[in-house]
Design a protein around this motif. Structure first.
Motif, mmCIF file in Angstrom:
data_model
loop_
_atom_site.group_PDB
_atom_site.id
_atom_site.type_symbol
_atom_site.label_atom_id
_atom_site.label_comp_id
_atom_site.label_asym_id
_atom_site.label_seq_id
_atom_site.Cartn_x
_atom_site.Cartn_y
_atom_site.Cartn_z
ATOM 1 N N TRP A 148 19.681 15.443 -96.493
ATOM 2 C CA TRP A 148 20.896 16.145 -96.072
ATOM 3 C C TRP A 148 20.632 17.105 -94.907
ATOM 4 O O TRP A 148 21.408 18.007 -94.658
ATOM 5 C CB TRP A 148 21.499 16.880 -97.269
ATOM 6 N N ARG A 179 20.934 17.681 -91.237
ATOM 7 C CA ARG A 179 21.748 17.100 -90.170
ATOM 8 C C ARG A 179 20.916 16.660 -88.973
ATOM 9 O O ARG A 179 21.266 15.712 -88.265
ATOM 10 C CB ARG A 179 22.810 18.108 -89.727
ATOM 11 N N ALA A 234 19.806 13.079 -89.451
ATOM 12 C CA ALA A 234 20.824 12.065 -89.748
ATOM 13 C C ALA A 234 20.712 10.837 -88.853
ATOM 14 O O ALA A 234 20.749 9.692 -89.331
ATOM 15 C CB ALA A 234 22.217 12.682 -89.635
ATOM 16 N N PRO A 271 23.723 9.714 -94.533
ATOM 17 C CA PRO A 271 23.589 11.179 -94.628
ATOM 18 C C PRO A 271 24.833 11.963 -94.238
ATOM 19 O O PRO A 271 24.749 12.986 -93.567
ATOM 20 C CB PRO A 271 22.426 11.460 -93.672
ATOM 21 N N PHE A 272 26.001 11.474 -94.607
ATOM 22 C CA PHE A 272 27.235 12.216 -94.376
ATOM 23 C C PHE A 272 28.293 11.673 -95.334
ATOM 24 O O PHE A 272 28.144 10.581 -95.881
ATOM 25 C CB PHE A 272 27.715 12.095 -92.922
#
Length: 523
Positions: free
Chosen positions: A243, A245, A248, A278-279
């Motif tokens: 997680w 960012r 990602a 990852p979003f």
């Protein structure tokens, strides 16, 4: 002597499951399941029900500490709780689980003492019935480390799971422990040893189970309805990066490249593990917003999702752990929301009591469960997707196959548990689900252990733990239903009825004794 015997039984029982501590992998000790409880059963003979509860509670504590020490890894190292709070949470869980063991011996000891019955058949019935209750509660149940799951390395023994499920195997293993105990037991006035013929019946039942398993292995598998070339991406993304960012794009690029590589090798279906994207994204948007590398066939990926439109003002939208089915045009063809959520991992139960544990779910928020175990459509076929630890619940796979699933898929992320027993024990549950349902199970995991399991529970191939690998394999598809899929939990339900009848009968007899004693005491 009693406490030592309890500790020995609990420790041996814990070692009967796959065990790994760091780089040390224990050999398969599943054979311990046939006799690990004998020391406890010997010292409990002739004891009061309260004493039986205390000794079996102690045995249960050691059993769960040895078999599930890895829970501390997840709660402390990845959950972010302090050592003291982590130990408090785990201590409470262990006390609850050990209390189930205590209840098994308390109830069966009380009945055998009141009715003068041998424990040979009573204890296995109560063991299965009470373990079935642990499968249901608290917090939607937690059936990990049940005795029947010790025999993943003894495949002929577990073939009867297609008839009566893993609980039937638990019954046989408890029966084995009771038979061995009976040979050593010299009896008490109030507890008759079982007659030889009943011991012989128990032995014949154990041998018949083994004979059935050997016979089934000599049979060919049922006729397949089709087969798919399936690619599995094991990305090995560290839990602390999932997680982040800044990571990602790298995570997406890794899975895209793997997808292209697998398709070049002929994959018709590609699997990404649980929460590999990852979003968050709306599951009902109709179109997936980022490139996946898919140019043919289908992709099933794990993602954290939410609804596209949320109509409740002032409330956060619900969040789901989801498997999405995509085509090369990035259209979302179908989806499945995980129904069995992990307590303290995806939601915090009893939040007023466990307020300090809310940070465990900070990455994804408080998730919502799906409505049902519904297979997803993949062209002309149906796939039963089990996300994370849903494969430890027999009813999840059973319901998927009962609704027409031609194969089972497990998307999971076991990075939480590090180099411990957890991933190896998790693989065992997938083996049992394949035997129970008569379906192949393919596992797509983030950090391992990805694998393909056939209808006999054989692991045809498996990846390593914490490695980045791609796998291409053939996944046979089946129809038809095993007896377990058709009748489900008939055995534990029957045993619960027998338990209730025995408890009522024993209570009435005890009450009759008390009345007679009261009359005799009067002048």
């Amino acid at each position: 002597m009693g406490w030592l015997a309890a500790i020995i039984s609990g420790t041996l029982a814990g070692l009967a499951y796959p065990v790994r501590v760091g780089g040390l992998i224990f050999p398969d000790l599943g054979f311990l399941g046939f006799f690990c409880w004998v020391p406890l059963m010997l010292v409990i003979r002739g004891q009061s029900p309260r004493r039986a509860f205390a000794l079996s509670f102690m045995a249960g504590l050691f059993h769960f500490v040895v078999s599930q020490f890895w829970l501390y890894e997840a709660v402390h190292n990845f959950g972010g709780l302090s050592p003291s709070v982590s130990l408090m949470v785990l201590g409470l869980l262990l006390i609850i689980l050990a209390a189930y063991f205590g209840l098994i011996f308390l109830a069966s000891q009380w009945i055998c003492r009141n009715m003068g019955w041998p424990t040979l058949w009573v204890r296995p019935v109560f063991w299965v019935g009470i373990e079935y209750l642990r499968h249901l509660m608290p917090m939607d149940g937690y059936p990990w480390s049940q005795l029947g799951y010790t025999q993943s390395g003894f495949l002929p023994f577990i073939q009867s799971a297609q008839i009566w499920g893993a609980y039937g195997l638990t019954f046989l293993l408890v029966l084995s422990n009771e038979v061995l105990t009976a040979w050593f037991f010299r009896g008490k006035a109030w507890e008759r040893p079982p007659r030889h013929r009943w011991i012989h019946v128990a032995l014949l039942l154990l041998l018949a189970n083994l004979g059935f398993g050997l016979w089934r292995f000599h049979q060919g598998e049922p006729k397949t309805v089709a087969a798919l070339q399936v690619g599995v991406v094991q990305g090995n993304i560290a839990q602390e990066d999932k997680w982040n960012r800044q990571m990602a794009q790298n995570i997406l690029a890794l899975h895209m490249d793997a997808t292209r590589e697998l398709q070049a090798q002929g994959a018709e279906l590609v699997l990404w593990p649980e929460a590999s994207v990852p979003f968050t994204h709306p599951y009902d948007a109709g179109h997936f917003p980022v490139e996946t590398g898919l140019s043919q066939g289908h992709l099933i990926l794990g993602a954290i999702t939410r609804p596209r439109i949320h109509l409740t003002p002032g409330m956060k939208p619900p969040v789901y752990n989801t498997a999405l089915v995509l085509n090369p045009e990035q259209e979302i063809l179908d989806y499945y929301h995980k129904k069995e959520l992990v307590p303290f991992g995806e939601y915090v139960p009893y939040q007023d009591l466990f307020w300090f544990a809310r940070q465990l779910t900070v990455e994804v928020g408080r998730m919502q469960p799906g409505e049902s175990f519904r297979p997803v459509r993949l062209g002309d076929f149906l796939m039963g997707i089990l996300i994370c630890y849903e494969d430890i619940f027999p009813y999840a796979a059973r319901e998927m196959v009962g609704r027409g699933a031609n194969a089972l898929i497990n998307l999971t992320n076991d990075a939480w548990y590090g180099y411990t027993s957890a991933a190896y024990q998790h693989l065992v549950y997938s083996q049992y689900r394949s035997v129970e349902t008569g379906r192949y199970m393919i596992r797509a995991t983030n950090t391992g252990i990805s694998a393909l399991i056939d209808t006999r529970g054989r692991v045809l191939w498996q990846g390593d733990l914490f490695t980045r690998e791609n796998f291409l394999t053939t996944l046979p598809l089946f129809d038809g239903k095993t007896l377990f899929v058709r009748i489900g939990y008939l055995l534990p339900h029957l045993f619960l009825i027998l338990m209730a009848v025995n408890l009522i009968q024993s209570g009435m007899k005890q009450k009759s004794w008390q009345k007679n004693e009261a009359k005799q005491s009067k002048p």
